[in-house]
Design an enzyme around this catalytic site. Structure first.
Site, short mmCIF file in Angstrom:
data_model
loop_
_atom_site.label_atom_id
_atom_site.label_comp_id
_atom_site.label_asym_id
_atom_site.label_seq_id
_atom_site.Cartn_x
_atom_site.Cartn_y
_atom_site.Cartn_z
N LYS A 1 8.45 -9.95 -2.30
CA LYS A 1 9.06 -9.19 -1.21
C LYS A 1 8.12 -9.06 0.00
O LYS A 1 8.51 -9.33 1.13
CB LYS A 1 9.46 -7.78 -1.69
CG LYS A 1 10.42 -7.77 -2.88
CD LYS A 1 10.79 -6.36 -3.31
CE LYS A 1 9.61 -5.51 -3.78
NZ LYS A 1 8.93 -6.04 -4.99
N ARG B 1 14.26 2.43 -4.84
CA ARG B 1 13.86 1.98 -6.17
C ARG B 1 14.57 2.76 -7.27
O ARG B 1 14.34 2.49 -8.46
CB ARG B 1 12.36 2.22 -6.34
CG ARG B 1 11.49 0.97 -6.22
CD ARG B 1 10.05 1.47 -6.17
NE ARG B 1 9.09 0.55 -6.69
CZ ARG B 1 8.31 -0.21 -5.93
NH1 ARG B 1 8.44 -0.23 -4.63
NH2 ARG B 1 7.39 -0.96 -6.48
N ARG C 1 -2.87 -11.67 -7.74
CA ARG C 1 -2.64 -11.31 -6.34
C ARG C 1 -3.92 -10.82 -5.66
O ARG C 1 -4.70 -10.08 -6.24
CB ARG C 1 -1.56 -10.22 -6.26
CG ARG C 1 -1.37 -9.65 -4.86
CD ARG C 1 -0.03 -8.99 -4.68
NE ARG C 1 0.14 -7.78 -5.47
CZ ARG C 1 1.27 -7.07 -5.48
NH1 ARG C 1 2.32 -7.47 -4.78
NH2 ARG C 1 1.37 -5.99 -6.22
N ARG D 1 -5.61 -5.19 -6.04
CA ARG D 1 -5.12 -3.81 -6.15
C ARG D 1 -5.42 -3.25 -7.54
O ARG D 1 -5.28 -3.97 -8.53
CB ARG D 1 -3.60 -3.80 -5.90
CG ARG D 1 -3.26 -3.75 -4.42
CD ARG D 1 -1.80 -4.01 -4.15
NE ARG D 1 -0.89 -3.23 -5.00
CZ ARG D 1 0.44 -3.26 -4.88
NH1 ARG D 1 1.01 -4.02 -3.95
NH2 ARG D 1 1.20 -2.55 -5.67
N ARG E 1 4.60 -1.09 -14.85
CA ARG E 1 5.41 -1.17 -13.64
C ARG E 1 6.68 -1.99 -13.87
O ARG E 1 7.74 -1.68 -13.33
CB ARG E 1 4.58 -1.78 -12.51
CG ARG E 1 3.56 -0.77 -11.95
CD ARG E 1 2.45 -1.44 -11.19
NE ARG E 1 2.91 -2.18 -10.04
CZ ARG E 1 2.27 -3.21 -9.50
NH1 ARG E 1 1.13 -3.62 -10.02
NH2 ARG E 1 2.76 -3.80 -8.45
P1 ADP Z 1 6.02 -8.05 -4.06
O1 ADP Z 1 5.83 -7.53 -2.66
O2 ADP Z 1 7.45 -8.33 -4.39
O3 ADP Z 1 5.35 -7.19 -5.10
P2 ADP Z 1 4.19 -10.21 -3.21
O4 ADP Z 1 4.81 -10.72 -1.97
O5 ADP Z 1 3.00 -9.34 -3.07
O6 ADP Z 1 5.30 -9.47 -4.13
O7 ADP Z 1 3.84 -11.46 -4.14
C1 ADP Z 1 3.20 -11.30 -5.41
C2 ADP Z 1 2.20 -12.43 -5.63
O8 ADP Z 1 2.90 -13.65 -5.85
C3 ADP Z 1 1.26 -12.67 -4.45
O9 ADP Z 1 0.00 -13.03 -4.96
C4 ADP Z 1 1.92 -13.84 -3.70
O10 ADP Z 1 0.96 -14.65 -3.02
C5 ADP Z 1 2.58 -14.62 -4.83
N1 ADP Z 1 3.85 -15.25 -4.47
C6 ADP Z 1 4.82 -14.73 -3.66
N2 ADP Z 1 5.88 -15.57 -3.58
C7 ADP Z 1 5.58 -16.63 -4.37
C8 ADP Z 1 6.27 -17.85 -4.71
N3 ADP Z 1 7.50 -18.12 -4.21
N4 ADP Z 1 5.67 -18.72 -5.54
C9 ADP Z 1 4.43 -18.44 -6.04
N5 ADP Z 1 3.72 -17.34 -5.77
C10 ADP Z 1 4.29 -16.42 -4.94
P1 ADP Z 2 5.01 -3.75 -5.95
O1 ADP Z 2 6.10 -4.28 -5.09
O2 ADP Z 2 3.91 -4.70 -6.18
O3 ADP Z 2 5.48 -3.05 -7.18
P2 ADP Z 2 4.58 -1.57 -4.07
O4 ADP Z 2 3.46 -1.83 -3.15
O5 ADP Z 2 5.96 -1.68 -3.58
O6 ADP Z 2 4.32 -2.49 -5.29
O7 ADP Z 2 4.42 -0.11 -4.70
C1 ADP Z 2 3.19 0.34 -5.24
C2 ADP Z 2 3.39 1.72 -5.87
O8 ADP Z 2 3.77 2.66 -4.86
C3 ADP Z 2 4.49 1.80 -6.92
O9 ADP Z 2 4.04 1.42 -8.21
C4 ADP Z 2 4.84 3.30 -6.85
O10 ADP Z 2 3.88 4.09 -7.51
C5 ADP Z 2 4.73 3.58 -5.36
N1 ADP Z 2 6.02 3.35 -4.67
C6 ADP Z 2 6.29 2.39 -3.74
N2 ADP Z 2 7.57 2.46 -3.34
C7 ADP Z 2 8.13 3.49 -4.04
C8 ADP Z 2 9.44 4.06 -4.08
N3 ADP Z 2 10.45 3.57 -3.35
N4 ADP Z 2 9.64 5.11 -4.92
C9 ADP Z 2 8.65 5.61 -5.66
N5 ADP Z 2 7.41 5.12 -5.69
C10 ADP Z 2 7.13 4.06 -4.88
#
Ligand code: ADP
Ligand code: ADP
Ligand code: ZN
Length: 226
Positions: free
Chosen positions: A16, A91, A130, A163, A174
């Protein structure tokens, strides 16, 4: 001027943030990431950060009241006039309900909900590898999307870090939280006719292209409405 009010849905690690960075720049709409907002608050040790920190470290969700409050305030800012891309919010079903109320008050509606689908084993590989830039927040992956400058950010030269919640144990909690609390939103938005699924296993630039196409179609369609 029509708006592009979009939710990016998908599990942690689905891509995302990676996709939002490209699309928001291209479509000139703000990237509203609750995770980024919470991390900034933790960093700055604000009251919000202090209340969110322990939930984030355990891989649990920050309580809905807190989360809804920051999003409501953010969506009311002037820069959402042409649209916004929500990443990581809503979420939970109560968050989705609260979002409808907030948008109603702002006389806005949702344009589309883009759901990036990725199987669990791949999510674990993505999250545990990541890397994030300390300075500009750009996201990389050790194997799948390495920075052109090794351990430094290819965009700004900042140091990359992992992270704390991207450890394997926290990633597993998660993902469990996601499947229990967030997956009901998929059906919720399908029923409202807003859901579009995208295969998130495709390479990053191919996923971007698919999302771009879906947004253009939606965008054009809203434009011809009276
Ligand atoms: P989210 O915001 O949904 O948690 P991220 O955008 O941070 O996900 O992506 C999670 C990890 O996967 C990052 O290390 C990113 O570089 C990698 N990643 C994202 N999209 C792809 C893809 N299409 N193929 C392989 N790796 C990806
Ligand atoms: P990822 O997409 O990799 O799971 P985020 O960066 O979106 O991680 O979120 C990191 C953390 O921040 C989550 O594990 C949660 O603790 C908190 N968080 C983010 N968005 C929300 C939400 N919409 N509601 C509740 N907690 C959230
Ligand atoms: Zn950087």
């Amino acid at each position: 001027m029509n708006e592009m009010n979009v939710i990016l849905l998908g599990a942690p690690g689905a891509g995302k943030g990676t996709q939002a960075a490209v699309l928001c720049k291209e479509f000139s709409v703000p990237h509203i990431s609750t995770g980024d907002m919470f991390r900034q608050a933790v960093q700055a040790q604000t009251p919000l950060g202090l209340s969110a920190k322990s939930f984030m470290e355990r891989g649990e969700l920050v309580p809905d009241e807190v989360t809804v409050g920051i999003v409501a305030e953010r969506l009311a800012a002037d820069d959402t006039a042409r649209g916004f891309l929500l990443d990581g919010f809503p979420r939970t079903l109560p968050q989705a309900g609260a979002l409808d109320d907030v948008l109603g008050q702002l006389r806005k509606g949702l344009t589309a909900v883009l759901n990036i689908e990725v199987p669990e084993e791949e999510l674990i590989r993505r999250l545990t590898g990541r890397q994030v830039c300390k300075v500009c927040g750009a996201t990389y992956h050790r194997l799948f999307h390495p920075s052109s400058q090794g351990e430094a950010c290819g965009l700004c030269g900042g140091a990359l870090y992992q992270r704390v919640d991207d450890s394997e144990a926290t990633v597993r909690s998660r993902l469990l939280v996601y499947s229990r609390q967030t997956t009901p939103l998929i059906e919720h938005y399908r029923q409202r006719g807003l859901l579009k699924n995208i295969d998130g296993l495709l390479p990053i630039d191919v996923v971007t292209e698919r999302l771009r196409e879906l947004l253009r179609v939606r965008h054009d369609r809203t434009e011809i409405r009276p």
